[in-house]
Design a protein around this motif. Structure first.
Motif, PDB file in Angstrom:
ATOM      1  N   PRO A  87       0.879  -1.215  -0.113  1.00  0.00           N
ATOM      2  CA  PRO A  87       0.243   0.003   0.054  1.00  0.00           C
ATOM      3  C   PRO A  87       0.859   1.212   0.022  1.00  0.00           C
ATOM      4  O   PRO A  87       1.911   1.358   0.731  1.00  0.00           O
ATOM      5  N   HIS A  88       0.693   2.063  -1.044  1.00  0.00           N
ATOM      6  CA  HIS A  88       1.138   3.423  -1.194  1.00  0.00           C
ATOM      7  C   HIS A  88       2.504   3.530  -1.497  1.00  0.00           C
ATOM      8  O   HIS A  88       3.059   4.522  -1.509  1.00  0.00           O
ATOM      9  N   PHE A  89       3.315   2.353  -1.783  1.00  0.00           N
ATOM     10  CA  PHE A  89       4.576   2.457  -2.391  1.00  0.00           C
ATOM     11  C   PHE A  89       4.438   2.758  -3.820  1.00  0.00           C
ATOM     12  O   PHE A  89       3.458   2.449  -4.321  1.00  0.00           O
ATOM     13  N   PRO A  90       5.457   3.676  -4.283  1.00  0.00           N
ATOM     14  CA  PRO A  90       5.548   3.876  -5.733  1.00  0.00           C
ATOM     15  C   PRO A  90       6.070   2.526  -6.341  1.00  0.00           C
ATOM     16  O   PRO A  90       6.437   1.599  -5.621  1.00  0.00           O
ATOM     17  N   THR A  91       6.267   2.552  -7.642  1.00  0.00           N
ATOM     18  CA  THR A  91       6.888   1.570  -8.206  1.00  0.00           C
ATOM     19  C   THR A  91       7.925   1.994  -8.939  1.00  0.00           C
ATOM     20  O   THR A  91       7.859   3.206  -9.768  1.00  0.00           O
TER      21      THR A  91
END
Length: 273
Positions: free
Chosen positions: A52-56
């Protein structure tokens, strides 16, 4: 800021639901330096896209996985790939994983990067322990309301890179016949490489190397009360009067040449902790 704190807690809880590892050390692996993952006894690997909420990660050679396991018996959370301002991410997004690691129990952060060498004595393939940095980025991850649960409003930056960890690294390098220089890292946005005039400017400012990352994560780590060790891998020479075109292939090849020494160095520092 309450929303940011809740986002951090949500990501933390998700990761903790997938692993039994309680990491004490965090690692961020830079461009072309993902193979340190091979030294980790991995218990769990989680795609950034699932957290959740991590960039890629959008950059070639950045695998985009969070690895939880051990190195030299020490529990770690390792980012196999990082985020950059030039990818279009905000400073808050770039440093979000560092803040999550802090709340997972991480006490020290090890950061690596590939960079250009401005100091003429630092040839491609050289490792450099970062002793200080110069930020030329258009922003700071601490701008905006401050949440004291994450860190203080005005964190001291007199020693952003832990002298204790630098000394451990220098000792490990000496004992294992690894060339490790010390110097100042400057950060600019990229993704275009710098011009001859910009390299002259950076040298005048006192920079030994130039890169496009690291500084935001280090600021967030210091803000969160973490000790930091930064290692730069010089992948190309940025001498304005002898400048040659640099390509990603050349940069990755130079990083690959230096990577075994970086892996060994991190392993030995972990053993010494």
């Amino acid at each position: 800021m309450a929303e940011l704190f809740e986002m951090i807690q949500e990501a933390k809880k998700f990761i903790e639901s997938k692993t039994k590892v309680s990491p004490k050390y965090g690692i961020i692996l830079g461009t072309g330096l993902g193979k340190l993952a091979g030294s980790i006894k991995v218990e769990t690997a989680i795609s950034y896209a699932d957290i959740p909420h991590f960039p890629t990660s959008t950059v070639e050679s950045h695998a985009g996985r969070l690895l939880l396991g051990t190195i030299s018996g020490k529990p770690v959370a390792a980012m196999q790939g990082r985020f950059h301002f030039y990818e279009g991410y905000s400073m808050q997004q770039i440093v979000f994983p560092v803040r999550v690691m802090k709340f997972m129990g991480v006490e020290a952060l090890f950061v690596s990067n590939a960079c250009g060498g401005i100091n003429p004595h630092f040839s491609p393939g050289t490792l450099m322990a970062i002793t200080d940095h110069i930020s030329l980025l258009p922003g700071n991850p601490l701008i905006g309301p401050n949440d004291e649960r994450i860190g203080p409003r005005f964190p001291d930056m007199s020693e952003p890179y832990s002298n204790e960890l630098i000394n451990l690294a220098m000792k490990a390098a000496l004992e294992n016949n690894i060339r490790l220089e010390r110097g100042v890292y400057a950060s600019m946005t990229g993704p275009s490489l710098e011009t001859r005039a910009e390299y002259r400017m950076l040298k005048t400012l006192g920079a030994d190397v130039i890169g496009m990352s690291t500084v935001p994560e280090v600021i967030a780590a210091v803000h969160a009360g973490l000790k930091v060790m930064g290692i730069s891998v010089i992948t190309d020479s940025c001498l304005p009067d002898a400048l040659e075109p640099a390509t990603l292939d050349k940069i990755l090849a130079a990083a690959a040449t230096a990577e075994p020494s970086l892996v060994k160095l991190i392993e030995k520092v972990m053993q010494a902790l």
